[in-house]
Design a protein around this motif. Structure first.
Motif, short mmCIF file in Angstrom:
data_model
loop_
_atom_site.label_atom_id
_atom_site.label_comp_id
_atom_site.label_asym_id
_atom_site.label_seq_id
_atom_site.Cartn_x
_atom_site.Cartn_y
_atom_site.Cartn_z
N GLU A 1 -5.85 -25.65 -0.53
CA GLU A 1 -4.58 -25.31 -0.15
C GLU A 1 -4.28 -25.19 1.38
OE1 GLU A 1 -1.82 -23.66 -3.78
OE2 GLU A 1 -3.16 -22.35 -3.03
N ALA A 2 -5.43 -24.61 2.03
CA ALA A 2 -5.59 -24.34 3.43
C ALA A 2 -5.92 -25.54 4.11
CB ALA A 2 -6.37 -23.33 3.43
N GLY A 3 -5.97 -26.88 3.46
CA GLY A 3 -6.32 -28.22 4.13
C GLY A 3 -7.59 -28.39 4.08
N ALA A 4 -8.60 -27.76 3.45
CA ALA A 4 -10.03 -28.15 3.64
C ALA A 4 -10.35 -29.21 2.76
CB ALA A 4 -10.75 -26.57 3.40
N LYS A 5 -11.40 -30.12 3.15
CA LYS A 5 -11.54 -31.07 2.13
C LYS A 5 -12.41 -30.47 1.08
CE LYS A 5 -11.34 -34.98 5.70
NZ LYS A 5 -11.94 -35.79 6.30
N THR A 6 -12.06 -30.48 -0.19
CA THR A 6 -12.75 -29.51 -1.15
C THR A 6 -13.02 -30.46 -2.32
OG1 THR A 6 -11.41 -27.64 -0.44
CG2 THR A 6 -12.45 -27.21 -2.32
N LYS A 7 -14.12 -30.27 -3.05
CA LYS A 7 -14.81 -30.69 -4.03
C LYS A 7 -15.44 -30.06 -4.96
CE LYS A 7 -16.92 -34.71 -3.75
NZ LYS A 7 -18.10 -35.88 -3.47
N VAL A 8 -15.11 -29.98 -6.40
CA VAL A 8 -16.15 -28.97 -7.31
C VAL A 8 -16.76 -29.96 -8.16
CG1 VAL A 8 -15.66 -27.68 -9.41
CG2 VAL A 8 -13.99 -27.55 -7.49
N VAL B 1 -11.61 -8.78 6.34
CA VAL B 1 -12.28 -10.40 6.53
C VAL B 1 -12.16 -10.56 8.14
CG1 VAL B 1 -11.75 -12.74 6.22
CG2 VAL B 1 -11.82 -11.26 4.32
N ALA B 2 -10.98 -10.20 8.66
CA ALA B 2 -10.83 -10.49 10.22
C ALA B 2 -12.13 -9.56 10.98
CB ALA B 2 -9.53 -9.61 10.77
N THR B 3 -12.53 -8.52 10.55
CA THR B 3 -13.50 -7.67 11.04
C THR B 3 -14.78 -8.38 10.90
OG1 THR B 3 -12.18 -5.74 11.14
CG2 THR B 3 -14.72 -5.48 11.05
N LEU B 4 -15.07 -8.95 9.77
CA LEU B 4 -16.16 -9.60 9.29
C LEU B 4 -16.61 -10.67 10.14
CD1 LEU B 4 -16.96 -9.40 5.41
CD2 LEU B 4 -18.48 -8.76 7.20
N CYS B 5 -15.30 -11.70 9.99
CA CYS B 5 -15.42 -12.87 11.14
C CYS B 5 -15.11 -12.93 12.37
CB CYS B 5 -14.44 -13.77 10.31
SG CYS B 5 -14.66 -14.05 8.39
N MET C 1 -10.11 -19.43 8.56
CA MET C 1 -10.90 -20.53 8.94
C MET C 1 -10.14 -21.71 9.68
SD MET C 1 -14.00 -20.95 6.32
CE MET C 1 -15.05 -22.01 7.22
N GLY C 2 -8.83 -21.74 9.22
CA GLY C 2 -7.65 -22.65 9.63
C GLY C 2 -8.24 -24.01 9.49
N PHE C 3 -8.48 -24.45 8.45
CA PHE C 3 -8.58 -26.11 8.22
C PHE C 3 -7.22 -26.77 8.61
CE2 PHE C 3 -11.44 -23.92 5.32
CZ PHE C 3 -12.58 -24.49 5.76
N GLU C 4 -7.21 -28.25 8.83
CA GLU C 4 -6.14 -28.95 9.42
C GLU C 4 -5.84 -30.26 8.92
OE1 GLU C 4 -7.26 -29.27 13.51
OE2 GLU C 4 -6.70 -27.27 14.03
N ASN C 5 -6.38 -30.53 7.52
CA ASN C 5 -6.45 -31.80 6.98
C ASN C 5 -5.06 -31.67 6.21
OD1 ASN C 5 -9.18 -32.82 7.57
ND2 ASN C 5 -9.49 -31.20 6.39
N ASN C 6 -4.45 -33.06 5.63
CA ASN C 6 -3.32 -32.94 4.74
C ASN C 6 -3.58 -32.39 3.49
OD1 ASN C 6 -2.13 -34.52 6.80
ND2 ASN C 6 -2.61 -36.22 6.15
#
Length: 407
Positions: free
Chosen positions: A23-30, A197-201, A223-228
């Motif tokens: 949903e954030a735009g990452a190319k994701t596979k399970v 998470v902001a502190t960790l990263c 992480m801010g992914f940018e894919n469709n």
């Protein structure tokens, strides 16, 4: 290079974590099956379903450690997905990740899921304000959570160094301590999660992380992914196949039945008799599914009968067989021309369906509701969009809302 490798102990958990990145735009596979070349997959986020939920702690440790040893140095971050109610072999599996890496790293473990009011305070895990061991998950007939204080729960399965971190301390700075330690973060709200998470990263994504979809969602945003982002395509009536005995799913099925769904209770004979072929039955269920609001098919009667078996080994065999047969029924319904949306409840049943159709790559699309995931799989040249959820997720009216298009 795979940026995030997620290791999940059941299929629904693999999907509800992976979908946060999709949903954030990452190319994701399970994936439910893989070889030693999996770190070379072109996906940005790769989720491996390593089904250890019902294994012994030692077997779970060995399976997870083997995956980590293959991936070490070939992927960015290793994320051990844990159940939001702490079911399964949490201590053994986090230790396997920690000890499977050649270099010494700390593991940052944020088990909370604030969106569903599953939080950690003072090292104690709560479900809707109740200690997890006293909640419905403490009474689970197959995998009860018997300890709410997470450091103690972990120590029952591993000898790793464990430290509980207050939320305020985690927000102010990344804790400094001896390497190869598991740091368990308190987290009582979405604001806590975001700040932690902001502190960790701040100086880059840590090598080792652990948590559920709550941590995954915040990490994906960071992480801010940018894919469709892929959009869902299919609509229609809903067919629900439930392999869970969780009371939350039980209430959802009852509510659906009271609001226009047909309901079929599969019997022990249908689920335990190998000679009982599902072909004609599957065709009949496909016809029924096209009428009314939808169809609910459950395994409650068969599983309740299984619980009467005192022999633990025999009960485990029955559990596997019931799940396997339920998965085969879903396959046969697809073969019979099922054109309704399909919702599968329970990781065991979902994995059995994956095994039955012989497909091992799945693509998360979106969340219908928190923990309720729509994904795509290609079977026999046809794309199926399927919804999955853990037995303990969702409000009572979930199934009706899906049919009414409110989700």
């Amino acid at each position: 290079m795979v940026k995030i490798l997620i290791i999940a102990d059941d299929f629904t958990g693999a999907l509800d974590t992976g979908v946060k990145f999709a949903e954030a735009g990452a190319k994701t596979k399970v994936m439910t099956k893989w070889d030693d070349n999996f770190p070379d997959d072109p996906s940005e986020v790769l989720v491996l379903c390593v089904p250890t939920r019902h294994d012994t702690p030692l077997d779970a440790y060995r399976k997870v450690r083997k995956v980590v040893e293959i991936a070490d140095g070939r992927v960015g971050t290793i994320f051990k997905k844990t159940d939001s109610a702490l079911r399964g072999n949490v201590g053994a599996e986090l230790a396997a990740v920690l000890e499977g890496c050649q270099e010494a790293h700390n593991m940052y473990f944020i088990p909370a899921l604030p969106a569903m009011n599953r939080i950690t305070s003072g090292g104690v895990h709560y479900i809707d304000g109740i200690c997890v061991s006293e909640s419905v998950f403490g009474r689970d007939p197959f995998e009860p959570v018997t300890e709410s204080y997470i450091p103690e729960l972990m120590k029952q399965q591993c000898s790793a160094r464990i430290k509980s971190i207050w939320a305020e301390d985690a927000i102010n700075a990344t804790p400094r301590c001896e390497k190869r330690a598991i740091l368990i973060y308190d987290c009582e709200s979405a604001a806590d999660m975001k700040a932690e998470v902001a502190t960790l990263c701040k100086d880059g994504i840590p090598k080792l992380l652990a948590g559920c979809s709550g941590l995954a969602a915040e990490l994906a945003r960071t992480m801010g992914f940018e894919n469709n982002i892929e959009a869902p395509k299919k609509a229609g009536t809903l067919v629900v196949v439930c392999g869970s005995v969780n009371p939350i799913s039980g209430k959802q099925m009852k509510y659906a039945e009271e609001n226009g769904f047909s309901r079929i209770h599969l019997t022990s004979a249908q689920l335990l008799d190998d000679e009982n072929k599902f072909g004609p039955m599957a065709e009949g269920l496909v016809l029924i599914s096209s009428a009314g609001n939808g169809l609910v098919i459950d395994t409650l009667n068969a599983k309740k009968g299984m619980l009467e078996t005192s022999d633990e080994e025999q009960r485990e065999e029955l559990r596997k067989k019931i799940s396997g047969r339920a998965g085969m029924l879903i396959k046969d319904m697809c073969d019979a021309g099922l054109d309704s949306r399909l919702l599968i409840v329970g990781g065991d049943t979902l994995l059995a369906f994956a095994t039955a159709i012989g497909c091992h790559e799945y693509y998360p699309i979106c969340e219908v509701e928190s923990g309720v995931v729509l994904f795509r799989v290609t079977y026999n040249g046809q794309d199926f969009e399927i919804i999955s959820k853990s037995g303990g997720f969702g409000d009572e009216d979930l199934l009706v809302k899906i049919v009414e298009g409110k989700l």
